[in-house]
Write an enzyme that holds these catalytic residues in place. Structure first.
Site, PDB file in Angstrom:
ATOM      1  N   GLU A  84       0.756  49.930  48.286  1.00 58.10           N
ATOM      2  CA  GLU A  84       1.109  50.155  49.684  1.00 58.10           C
ATOM      3  C   GLU A  84      -0.009  49.831  50.683  1.00 58.10           C
ATOM      4  O   GLU A  84      -0.446  50.687  51.450  1.00 58.10           O
ATOM      5  CB  GLU A  84       1.589  51.602  49.877  1.00 58.10           C
TER       6      GLU A  84
ATOM      7  N   GLU B  93       9.579  51.215  44.741  1.00 61.82           N
ATOM      8  CA  GLU B  93       9.485  52.671  44.855  1.00 61.82           C
ATOM      9  C   GLU B  93      10.631  53.156  45.724  1.00 61.82           C
ATOM     10  O   GLU B  93      10.850  52.627  46.813  1.00 61.82           O
ATOM     11  CB  GLU B  93       8.181  53.133  45.519  1.00 61.82           C
TER      12      GLU B  93
END
Length: 401
Positions: free
Chosen positions: A199, A317
């Site tokens: 991320e 995710e």
């Protein structure tokens, strides 16, 4: 036949079938015509995140938890797991300081890869974290400052030559020889892909240009110079930047300094990823509104992966906290899985999804609200397993078209 003998026979049959399945699925996963393939056939999957595998496996007495999760996941039909290949500073650090490693923790990662191979589960391994958990880019900045380097903020991680040098040094873990399998990581087909960062975000440049030009291209090229057998992805959440301004309307109300389009157009990046946490990003909105946004989020990126990037897409995710109720989570997951399956069936780029996250029994201290223990959550387990089987069946049907 006694129960003990019968159980032994069943266990032996399971291991035999698993070995035959693993042999049939050997080989590196690749990309062709915007979709994943394995041994020349389409590869679709349902999978999971278990970030903690190496951390736990660093203690041999706890390795049974890794085995439990991988075995149960394989039994449920899950074929891909995303996990960390980093732990920078702190408890059970893999990298104690720049270039200094704890062999005990490295052997934990060796075990994870060996067990994944044993149970036919492919791995996506991430090199570093955006967040402070397990060190992250803040730990790299601390190391540099401690060495006398002038760093103004954590986002210089993407631009400062010393910090980029530190990361490149860690990326060289791809050349490690596994102490258990005796196969170098870069030669092990158990690994599906490497991930540059979990991320990435850059609060210093919301356009996404700094991450794209100054970092992704350089790091991606470096990874490929060491390992050109494995796939590579960035680790992005999917936020849009300045390259297509109108797409920013799809974001959940803000930008994070990345650009889904430009970051994934880089040649060395093999597939695109998105993440989604509607209960965090759209907190306060109804379940119905969150599901509607989720469907739009997935479809928008699928369209861009298909029409602009021409690369596979993975929902790497996603999850919903069980604190909102098991029934609410099951409805959410069923909806997400249905969208993923339908887009994969429509053709092209949708490769699969990875739920956050699977845990073993007795890991309550790791529970972030999103944890799922297969077997302890029977309705959720059934939803996950059903998705795995229909994605595999879809891949087989596509192979015969």
């Amino acid at each position: 036949m006694s129960y003990t003998h019968r159980r032994s026979c069943i266990s032996g049959l399971f291991l035999l079938l698993l070995a035959l399945s693993c042999e049939a699925n050997s080989g590196f996963i690749g990309v062709k015509d915007s979709h994943f393939e394995l041994n020349g056939s389409p590869f679709l999957f349902n999978g999971f995140n278990s970030y903690w595998l190496m951390h736990v496996a660093a203690d041999p007495a706890e390795r049974y938890k890794v085995t439990e999760v991988l075995k149960d996941a394989s039994t449920a039909g899950l074929s891909v797991c995303r996990t960390w290949a980093f732990s920078d500073g702190g408890d059970r650090a893999l990298q104690i300081s720049p270039g200094v490693y704890d062999e005990r923790v490295f052997q934990g990662l060796d075990f994870v890869i060996a067990e994944a191979k044993k149970y036919g589960v492919r791995l996506i391994l991430s090199f570093v974290n955006q967040w402070n958990d397990f060190g992250g880019k803040a730990e790299y900045v601390w190391w540099a400052r401690n060495a006398g380097v002038q760093i103004s903020n954590d986002d210089e991680f993407y631009t400062h030559p010393i910090l980029k040098k530190y990361l490149k040094n860690h990326i060289e873990v791809v050349t490690r020889l596994n102490s258990i399998t005796k196969v170098a990581y870069k030669d092990d087909a158990t690994i599906m892909a490497w991930e540059l960062m979990n991320e990435p975000r850059d609060q210093a440049d919301y356009s996404g240009k700094t991450v794209n030009v100054g970092w992704v291209q350089e790091m991606a090229s470096f990874v490929k110079s060491l390992d050109n057998k494995h796939l590579l992805e960035v680790g992005m959440e999917g936020f849009y930047g300045d390259s297509i301004p109108e797409r920013k309307l799809v974001n959940p109300g803000y930008q994070v300094g990345t650009d889904f389009i430009s970051n994934h157009l880089i040649n060395e990046i093999d597939f695109a990823t998105i993440h989604a946490y509607t209960d965090q990003w759209l907190s306060g909105q109804s379940d119905e509104a969150q599901l509607a946004w989720m469907e739009k989020w997935i479809r928008s990126h699928w369209e861009d992966a298909r029409n602009i990037l021409k690369k596979p897409l993975v929902l790497a995710e996603f999850g919903k906290s069980s604190r909102s109720g098991e029934g609410s989570r099951d409805i959410f997951m069923s909806s997400v899985y249905r969208n993923v399956y339908n887009l994969a069936k429509e053709g092209g780029t949708m490769g699969g999804s990875l739920v956050w996250q699977l845990m073993a029994h007795g890991m309550e201290n790791y529970d972030d609200g999103y944890s799922i223990v297969l077997g302890l959550n029977p309705s959720t387990t059934q939803i996950i397993s059903n998705q795995a089987h229909i994605m595999t069946a879809l891949a087989h049907s596509l192979n015969h078209e």
